[in-house]
Design an enzyme around this catalytic site. Structure first.
Site, PDB file in Angstrom:
ATOM      1  N   TYR A 168       0.810  -1.219   0.000  1.00  0.00           N
ATOM      2  CA  TYR A 168       0.000   0.000   0.000  1.00  0.00           C
ATOM      3  C   TYR A 168       0.850   1.280   0.000  1.00  0.00           C
ATOM      4  O   TYR A 168       0.297   2.374  -0.120  1.00  0.00           O
ATOM      5  CB  TYR A 168      -0.895   0.034   1.243  1.00  0.00           C
ATOM      6  N   HIS A 223      -4.131   6.671  -1.121  1.00  0.00           N
ATOM      7  CA  HIS A 223      -4.687   6.652   0.231  1.00  0.00           C
ATOM      8  C   HIS A 223      -3.596   6.793   1.295  1.00  0.00           C
ATOM      9  O   HIS A 223      -3.904   7.095   2.444  1.00  0.00           O
ATOM     10  CB  HIS A 223      -5.430   5.329   0.434  1.00  0.00           C
ATOM     11  N   TYR A 244      -5.210  -0.501   9.822  1.00  0.00           N
ATOM     12  CA  TYR A 244      -5.702  -0.073   8.522  1.00  0.00           C
ATOM     13  C   TYR A 244      -6.466   1.239   8.678  1.00  0.00           C
ATOM     14  O   TYR A 244      -6.899   1.615   9.767  1.00  0.00           O
ATOM     15  CB  TYR A 244      -6.576  -1.167   7.896  1.00  0.00           C
ATOM     16  N   ASN A 274      -9.382   2.372   8.103  1.00  0.00           N
ATOM     17  CA  ASN A 274     -10.725   2.429   8.684  1.00  0.00           C
ATOM     18  C   ASN A 274     -10.739   2.272  10.189  1.00  0.00           C
ATOM     19  O   ASN A 274     -11.763   2.546  10.821  1.00  0.00           O
ATOM     20  CB  ASN A 274     -11.607   1.339   8.058  1.00  0.00           C
ATOM     21  N   ASP A 279      -5.495  12.011   2.709  1.00  0.00           N
ATOM     22  CA  ASP A 279      -5.870  12.215   1.312  1.00  0.00           C
ATOM     23  C   ASP A 279      -7.280  12.783   1.241  1.00  0.00           C
ATOM     24  O   ASP A 279      -8.119  12.521   2.095  1.00  0.00           O
ATOM     25  CB  ASP A 279      -5.792  10.896   0.545  1.00  0.00           C
ATOM     26  N   ASN A 313     -13.324   7.274   5.963  1.00  0.00           N
ATOM     27  CA  ASN A 313     -13.524   6.399   7.117  1.00  0.00           C
ATOM     28  C   ASN A 313     -12.441   6.532   8.176  1.00  0.00           C
ATOM     29  O   ASN A 313     -12.696   6.256   9.356  1.00  0.00           O
ATOM     30  CB  ASN A 313     -13.625   4.946   6.655  1.00  0.00           C
TER      31      ASN A 313
END
Length: 208
Positions: free
Chosen positions: A32, A37, A84, A86, A111, A132
């Site tokens: 990632y 993100h 993560y 969220n 972001d 989120n």
């Protein structure tokens, strides 16, 4: 007792009163790292590099780098949650308790789809706009009134799903401009801690 705990016990009260928690949002793992993100964590890396700090494991579920903006200036606790996106709220809440900072000295870098790429905007509080990570942090802190450095990534082209768009790496032309964007966002964080949010907004929201 870890290094950060020992440092906290010896910390000068004046330093504690001018300490800011800066959280760069993203997802953990190398797969990632280049995603849109994860631009908040990229800004965190830029800030840590500027103050000569290294990210290390921490008693909270985050990696943390600490240092001063400049000699005699504000102290930054720069964090990248291990969770993560969220579920960012738990790590941020733990960091707030550890650092004993109020919500108005928490800066979340993230972001923002609704801002054009290569643009930085600043605000305190407000809604989460479907983000989120922000939603979970506001819930965990029981307040939305933390400072946000909103790093524009723009809307996805055509009918591309925004969820897919944010989890893709920056495109070629974007990658060329990305170092400048990260530098601008890091400048914005420094302007907030040095001059206050209103002055920083006047600087970064002014027409080009």
């Amino acid at each position: 007792m870890g290094l950060f705990d020992r440092l906290r016990r010896r910390e000068d009260p004046a330093v504690a009163a001018n300490t800011w928690l800066v959280v760069g949002l993203g997802n953990p793992g190398s797969q990632y790292a280049g995603n849109r993100h994860n631009v908040g964590q990229m800004v965190a890396d830029e800030l840590a590099s500027r103050i000569g700090a290294t990210f290390r494991s921490h008693r909270t579920p985050s990696r943390v780098a600490e240092g001063f903006v400049r000699p005699g200036g504000a102290k930054l606790i720069i964090a990248k949650p291990n969770s993560y996106m969220n579920t960012s709220g738990g790590p941020v809440s733990a960091l707030v308790k550890f650092a004993s900072v109020p919500a108005d000295r928490v800066i979340v870098v993230h972001d923002e789809l609704d801002i054009p790429f290569d643009t930085v905007r600043l605000k305190r509080g407000g809604g989460h706009g479907g983000h989120n990570g922000l939603r979970d942090i506001a819930k965990a802190l029981s307040t939305p009134d933390f400072v946000r450095v909103r790093v524009g990534i723009g809307r996805p082209p055509g009918r591309q799903d925004p969820a897919d768009f944010v989890l893709r790496d920056f495109a070629g032309a974007e990658r060329q401009a990305l170092p400048s964007l990260l530098s601008d966002a890091a400048d914005a964080v420094e302007a907030i801690v040095d001059d206050g949010l209103v002055a920083a907004q006047q600087r970064f929201h002014a027409p080009a």
